[in-house]
Every structure is written in structure tokens, then in C-alpha cells.
Design a protein around this motif. Structure first.
Motif, PDB file in Angstrom:
ATOM      1  N   ALA A   1       0.829  -1.206   0.000  1.00  0.00           N
ATOM      2  CA  ALA A   1       0.000   0.000   0.000  1.00  0.00           C
ATOM      3  C   ALA A   1       0.863   1.255   0.000  1.00  0.00           C
ATOM      4  O   ALA A   1       0.546   2.244  -0.675  1.00  0.00           O
ATOM      5  CB  ALA A   1      -0.926  -0.017   1.216  1.00  0.00           C
ATOM      6  N   TYR A   2       1.960   1.213   0.746  1.00  0.00           N
ATOM      7  CA  TYR A   2       2.901   2.340   0.748  1.00  0.00           C
ATOM      8  C   TYR A   2       3.406   2.609  -0.662  1.00  0.00           C
ATOM      9  O   TYR A   2       3.405   3.752  -1.135  1.00  0.00           O
ATOM     10  CB  TYR A   2       4.080   2.026   1.679  1.00  0.00           C
ATOM     11  CG  TYR A   2       5.208   3.043   1.617  1.00  0.00           C
ATOM     12  CD1 TYR A   2       5.300   4.047   2.565  1.00  0.00           C
ATOM     13  CD2 TYR A   2       6.175   2.989   0.613  1.00  0.00           C
ATOM     14  CE1 TYR A   2       6.327   4.988   2.513  1.00  0.00           C
ATOM     15  CE2 TYR A   2       7.191   3.916   0.541  1.00  0.00           C
ATOM     16  CZ  TYR A   2       7.264   4.914   1.493  1.00  0.00           C
ATOM     17  OH  TYR A   2       8.273   5.844   1.431  1.00  0.00           O
ATOM     18  N   ARG A   3       3.832   1.563  -1.339  1.00  0.00           N
ATOM     19  CA  ARG A   3       4.386   1.713  -2.694  1.00  0.00           C
ATOM     20  C   ARG A   3       3.347   2.308  -3.644  1.00  0.00           C
ATOM     21  O   ARG A   3       3.671   3.158  -4.485  1.00  0.00           O
ATOM     22  CB  ARG A   3       4.875   0.363  -3.200  1.00  0.00           C
ATOM     23  CG  ARG A   3       5.376   0.373  -4.647  1.00  0.00           C
ATOM     24  CD  ARG A   3       6.025  -0.949  -4.997  1.00  0.00           C
ATOM     25  NE  ARG A   3       7.373  -1.047  -4.448  1.00  0.00           N
ATOM     26  CZ  ARG A   3       8.034  -2.185  -4.296  1.00  0.00           C
ATOM     27  NH1 ARG A   3       7.458  -3.348  -4.605  1.00  0.00           N
ATOM     28  NH2 ARG A   3       9.264  -2.188  -3.817  1.00  0.00           N
ATOM     29  N   ALA A   4       2.104   1.896  -3.495  1.00  0.00           N
ATOM     30  CA  ALA A   4       1.050   2.380  -4.388  1.00  0.00           C
ATOM     31  C   ALA A   4       0.671   3.829  -4.091  1.00  0.00           C
ATOM     32  O   ALA A   4       0.185   4.537  -4.980  1.00  0.00           O
ATOM     33  CB  ALA A   4      -0.178   1.486  -4.277  1.00  0.00           C
ATOM     34  N   ALA A   5       0.893   4.278  -2.854  1.00  0.00           N
ATOM     35  CA  ALA A   5       0.435   5.613  -2.455  1.00  0.00           C
ATOM     36  C   ALA A   5       1.501   6.684  -2.540  1.00  0.00           C
ATOM     37  O   ALA A   5       1.187   7.865  -2.668  1.00  0.00           O
ATOM     38  CB  ALA A   5      -0.095   5.562  -1.021  1.00  0.00           C
ATOM     39  N   LYS A   6       2.779   6.321  -2.496  1.00  0.00           N
ATOM     40  CA  LYS A   6       3.836   7.289  -2.218  1.00  0.00           C
ATOM     41  C   LYS A   6       3.998   8.384  -3.262  1.00  0.00           C
ATOM     42  O   LYS A   6       4.451   9.483  -2.936  1.00  0.00           O
ATOM     43  CB  LYS A   6       5.175   6.573  -2.016  1.00  0.00           C
ATOM     44  CG  LYS A   6       5.731   5.862  -3.236  1.00  0.00           C
ATOM     45  CD  LYS A   6       7.002   5.112  -2.883  1.00  0.00           C
ATOM     46  CE  LYS A   6       7.610   4.394  -4.078  1.00  0.00           C
ATOM     47  NZ  LYS A   6       8.170   5.352  -5.062  1.00  0.00           N
ATOM     48  N   ASP A   7       3.615   8.131  -4.496  1.00  0.00           N
ATOM     49  CA  ASP A   7       3.818   9.133  -5.542  1.00  0.00           C
ATOM     50  C   ASP A   7       2.524   9.793  -5.998  1.00  0.00           C
ATOM     51  O   ASP A   7       2.474  10.420  -7.050  1.00  0.00           O
ATOM     52  CB  ASP A   7       4.523   8.487  -6.743  1.00  0.00           C
ATOM     53  CG  ASP A   7       5.943   8.050  -6.411  1.00  0.00           C
ATOM     54  OD1 ASP A   7       6.623   8.779  -5.664  1.00  0.00           O
ATOM     55  OD2 ASP A   7       6.362   6.977  -6.883  1.00  0.00           O
ATOM     56  N   ARG A   8       1.466   9.655  -5.212  1.00  0.00           N
ATOM     57  CA  ARG A   8       0.207  10.304  -5.571  1.00  0.00           C
ATOM     58  C   ARG A   8       0.354  11.821  -5.463  1.00  0.00           C
ATOM     59  O   ARG A   8       1.103  12.326  -4.624  1.00  0.00           O
ATOM     60  CB  ARG A   8      -0.927   9.806  -4.666  1.00  0.00           C
ATOM     61  CG  ARG A   8      -1.292   8.347  -4.927  1.00  0.00           C
ATOM     62  CD  ARG A   8      -2.536   7.930  -4.160  1.00  0.00           C
ATOM     63  NE  ARG A   8      -2.982   6.591  -4.555  1.00  0.00           N
ATOM     64  CZ  ARG A   8      -4.115   6.034  -4.149  1.00  0.00           C
ATOM     65  NH1 ARG A   8      -4.937   6.704  -3.347  1.00  0.00           N
ATOM     66  NH2 ARG A   8      -4.438   4.812  -4.557  1.00  0.00           N
ATOM     67  N   PRO A   9      -0.356  12.570  -6.307  1.00  0.00           N
ATOM     68  CA  PRO A   9      -0.219  14.034  -6.288  1.00  0.00           C
ATOM     69  C   PRO A   9      -0.795  14.648  -5.016  1.00  0.00           C
ATOM     70  O   PRO A   9      -1.671  14.076  -4.363  1.00  0.00           O
ATOM     71  CB  PRO A   9      -1.017  14.467  -7.524  1.00  0.00           C
ATOM     72  CG  PRO A   9      -1.982  13.350  -7.770  1.00  0.00           C
ATOM     73  CD  PRO A   9      -1.282  12.103  -7.355  1.00  0.00           C
ATOM     74  N   GLY A  10      -0.273  15.843  -4.674  1.00  0.00           N
ATOM     75  CA  GLY A  10      -0.775  16.569  -3.525  1.00  0.00           C
ATOM     76  C   GLY A  10      -0.436  15.965  -2.195  1.00  0.00           C
ATOM     77  O   GLY A  10      -1.107  16.227  -1.191  1.00  0.00           O
ATOM     78  N   MET A  11       0.634  15.172  -2.161  1.00  0.00           N
ATOM     79  CA  MET A  11       1.019  14.456  -0.950  1.00  0.00           C
ATOM     80  C   MET A  11       2.314  15.037  -0.379  1.00  0.00           C
ATOM     81  O   MET A  11       3.122  15.620  -1.105  1.00  0.00           O
ATOM     82  CB  MET A  11       1.250  12.978  -1.276  1.00  0.00           C
ATOM     83  CG  MET A  11       0.017  12.250  -1.749  1.00  0.00           C
ATOM     84  SD  MET A  11      -0.846  11.483  -0.393  1.00  0.00           S
ATOM     85  CE  MET A  11       0.222  10.051  -0.128  1.00  0.00           C
ATOM     86  N   PRO A  12       2.547  14.841   0.932  1.00  0.00           N
ATOM     87  CA  PRO A  12       3.883  15.099   1.453  1.00  0.00           C
ATOM     88  C   PRO A  12       4.866  14.083   0.883  1.00  0.00           C
ATOM     89  O   PRO A  12       4.464  13.043   0.350  1.00  0.00           O
ATOM     90  CB  PRO A  12       3.718  14.913   2.968  1.00  0.00           C
ATOM     91  CG  PRO A  12       2.536  14.018   3.113  1.00  0.00           C
ATOM     92  CD  PRO A  12       1.630  14.338   1.961  1.00  0.00           C
TER      93      PRO A  12
END
Length: 387
Positions: free
Chosen positions: A109-120
Motif C-alpha cells: 500500500a505504501y508503494r502504491a500511495a507514495k507518488d500520488r499528487p498533492g502528498m507530502p
């Protein structure tokens, strides 16, 4: 495109002065004192607020009802964005002690989420366990605690090494020193945590790659007698060993003012990282009810308490609270407090070359907050994500 943040109190690692910061695209273009003189395309008047580097939290378990351990990509995103709204522009999502399959699910889940826009910015997951001392388990799941086994951790590192920024372990366990060497070889931070180690064991662990103490004072041994002789523990080692950096839960509850002042006086801002160590209900309102398995808690007075009020269930702080605590409770100058949440964690995480201070050429990760420590503006790599 150039954007200027003006009319603020700019915070550098060593001072604060009236002025502003100019951002060009994703990086800091200029830091100036006084009035704006460089032509820009956009001006944001901060109205006398503080202009600081974006906060860096190296230890958080979630926010807004979302836990990083039992997570989906969506829950990673939701929790991270709540921390972002409070000034955290970079963080290490922390996965607590759990069964191996749950750990792998969270890393996916980390890998799938880490490059989403508008994120730290995600600096790598922090694996808090499962290699801990049972007597220092604290809130960690005792049934999932075990000794380091290369048959388990090597496949995890091979598959998810690019997603792991830090691994906390009790250094006295059989196999823990070998784990430290492996982490150092792969460029992953090896941290000491939930440990019953003596000072002698801590000294040896330093040689094997361990450099950081996880939530100083929490889940670690102090002085005890062995065969009639007193032996210093991990807490004393944190003070004695200049090579060790420490992190502290500066929510105003987990450590009293006296200890906050002692740690700051002894270690200095260059060796202390402020962390939230927040549970999933960080950012939730007073009176929120939650549970940790079979144990219920309530958010009250800015901290999660067991229902009988006999102990804390965890921190619910956001990063701006940490600054407030250090300034108002520990009497630390604001530039020093900000340093412990910006440049020092950036250096500990190995990313200080491009974040952690307001320096031309570094990433434009910036937070604007007022005298009440309320965050008004946040930029991540030059993009305004809160205004």
C-alpha cells in the motif's frame, strides 16, 4: 514562475528575521531580509507569520482514523494529507509490530500511495518491529514480537528495500547486530527501539550500524543491577554516546517539561528529532473514541487516554503542536525548535542536501504558521497545497 512569500519572520537553523522567501518552480530561489525587491509573478503576504522549512516527521502511525499498519493506498493518502495540512511536508509512515502478511500488505500500500499528487514526500516506511524485547513491548503486539531472522527480513528487504527508510529493533536480541549490518549496507537507517539493552550492548550496536534511538525514554531500559553491579541502560547511552541521535514525542504529555529541558540541554538541537508518534486518530476532535484491539481510549486534553484514565493510549499530535510544546513548555528558542523538526530529521534521514532548511536550490517545502502555531500555508516542492 516565481512566487514570493513576504512580510514574515523567516526561520533559519540559527536565527529568525523579518523578510521572505522566493520560490521558482520546485525550488527555493531566494531568501531575503526586509522588503521584496526581486520581480516575481505572485506574492503571498504572510501577514507577519513565521515562514519555516516544511516539517519532517520521522515517526507517525497515521491520522484522521487511518492507520499505516493495516492500510490501503487510500488510507495512506488520507492520513498523510491530514499531517500535510498541519505543516508536515515529509514523513516516514510507521508500520508497527504485526504478522508478516500484514507487514507485506502495508508495504504494498505504501508503494502504491507514495507518488500520488498533492502528498507530502514519503521518506521510506519506518518498520517499528517486530524485533523487540518483550519486557519493553509497550503497546506493541506481544504475540507478533520475535527475534531477527535473515530468512524473514532478507526477502522483505529484497522486495521492498526501495520503500523502507528505517527499521527499529532491540539491539540485544540474537541476530540484531547482523540485521544492523545488513541495513547499513543497503543505506537504510538502523534504529534502536523497545530495547532492554545495557550500555555495553548499545556500544557494540553502534559498531554494527545502529545510529538512532526510537522515541527516547519510551520502551527502553534505564539503570539496573546485574549481579550486584549497576549497569547503565539505553536511556543513559542516549546521553553518553555523542554519535547517537534521538527522537522525542513532544506532544506535551509523554515527556514532562523537566525531561524535555534535560534532553535539549544534553543533546542539543542538532541531535534531536521531534516526532508525533501519532496513532490513527491524530487530528481528530476532543472526545473521539477509539480502540486498540480490545483496549478502548478517548481523546482528552490533546492526548489519547485509556478509558479509565490510568495511562496514555498514544499521541494524537500533529507537527505544529511539537513546536508549540518545545517553545512554551521546554523554553526552547523557536529557531531551535523548528530545527529539530526540519534540518535535524532531514540530516538523520539523509535528505538534508535538498530539504530541511530555507536555502536557495533546496526543494521548496515550506510552511507558514502564526503566533498560535496554526498553519495557514503549505508548499511541497513549490506547489501550494494549503492556502
Amino acid at each position: 514562475m516565481k512566487t514570493a512569500l513576504t512580510s514574515g519572520l523567516v526561520i533559519t537553523p540559527n536565527e529568525a528575521f523579518l523578510g521572505g522567501v522566493i520560490v521558482e518552480n520546485e525550488t527555493i530561489f531566494e531568501v531575503f531580509a526586509g522588503e521584496l525587491k526581486t520581480p516575481v509573478d505572485q506574492v503571498i503576504d504572510t501577514l507577519g507569520s513565521y515562514i519555516a522549512p516544511g516539517f519532517i516527521d520521522l515517526h507517525t502511525h497515521g491520522a484522521g482514523g487511518n492507520d499505516f499498519t493495516y492500510a490501503t493506498p487510500e488510507s495512506y493518502e488520507k492520513a498523510a494529507k491530514i499531517h500535510l495540512a498541519h505543516g508536515t511536508t515529509a514523513l516516514m509512515p510507521t508500520i508497527t509490530t504485526c504478522p508478516r502478511d500484514d507487514l507485506l500488505t502495508s508495504l504494498r500500500a505504501y508503494r502504491a500511495a507514495k507518488d500520488r499528487p498533492g502528498m507530502p514526500v514519503f521518506l521510506g516506511a519506518h518498520l517499528e518491529g517486530p524485533y523487540f524485547a518483550q519486557v519493553q513491548a509497550g503497546a506493541q503486539d506481544p504475540e507478533s514480537i520475535r527475534n531477527p531472522d535473515p530468512a524473514e527480513y532478507l526477502p522483505i528487504l529484497d522486495e521492498f528495500g526501495d520503500c523502507i527508510g528505517r527499521w527499529s529493533s532491540a539491539v540485544e536480541l540474537p541476530g540484531a547486530l547482523e540485521l544492523g549490518l545488513e541495513l547499513r549496507k543497503r543505506g537504510i537507517m538502523a534504529a534502536m527501539g523497545h530495547s532492554d539493552a545495557t550500555h555495553e550492548e548499545m556500544l557494540k550496536a553502534l559498531d554494527y550500524g545502529y545510529t538512532h534511538l526510537t522515541h527516547f525514554y519510551s520502551g527502553m531500559a534505564t539503570v539496573r543491577r546485574i549481579g550486584g553491579y549497576r549497569h547503565a541502560g539505553a536511556i543513559e547511552s542516549g546521553y553518553l554516546m555523542d554519535e547517537l541521535t534521538v527522537e522525542i514525542i513532544a506532544d506535551g504529555h509523554h515527556l514532562p517539561a523537566s525531561l524535555l529541558k534535560l534532553i535539549y540541554k544534553s543533546k542539543g538541537s542538532g541531535n534531536i528529532c521531534l516526532i508525533t508518534d501519532s496513532i490513527e486518530d491524530a487530528g481528530m476532535p476532543e472526545g473521539t473514541l477509539g480502540d486498540m484491539g480490545t483496549v478502548g481510549y478517548i481523546i482528552e486534553d490533546g492526548v489519547a487516554k485509556l478509558m479509565d484514565r490510568s495511562a496514555f493510549a498514544g499521541s494524537v499530535a500533529t507537527a505544529n503542536v511539537l513546536i508549540k510544546t518545545m517553545v512554551e513548555i521546554a523554553d526552547v528558542p523557536i529557531a531551535e525548535a523548528v530545527k529539530m523538526l526540519t534540518l535535524t530529521p532531514a540530516r538523520v534521514a539523509g535528505v538534508d542536501a535538498h530539504m530541511g532548511s530555507l536555502v536557495p536550490g533546496k526543494d521548496a517545502n515550506i510552511v507558514v504558521f502564526d503566533a498560535d502555531y496554526e498553519v495557514s500555508n503549505v508548499l511541497v516542492r513549490g506547489a501550494l497545497v494549503k492556502e
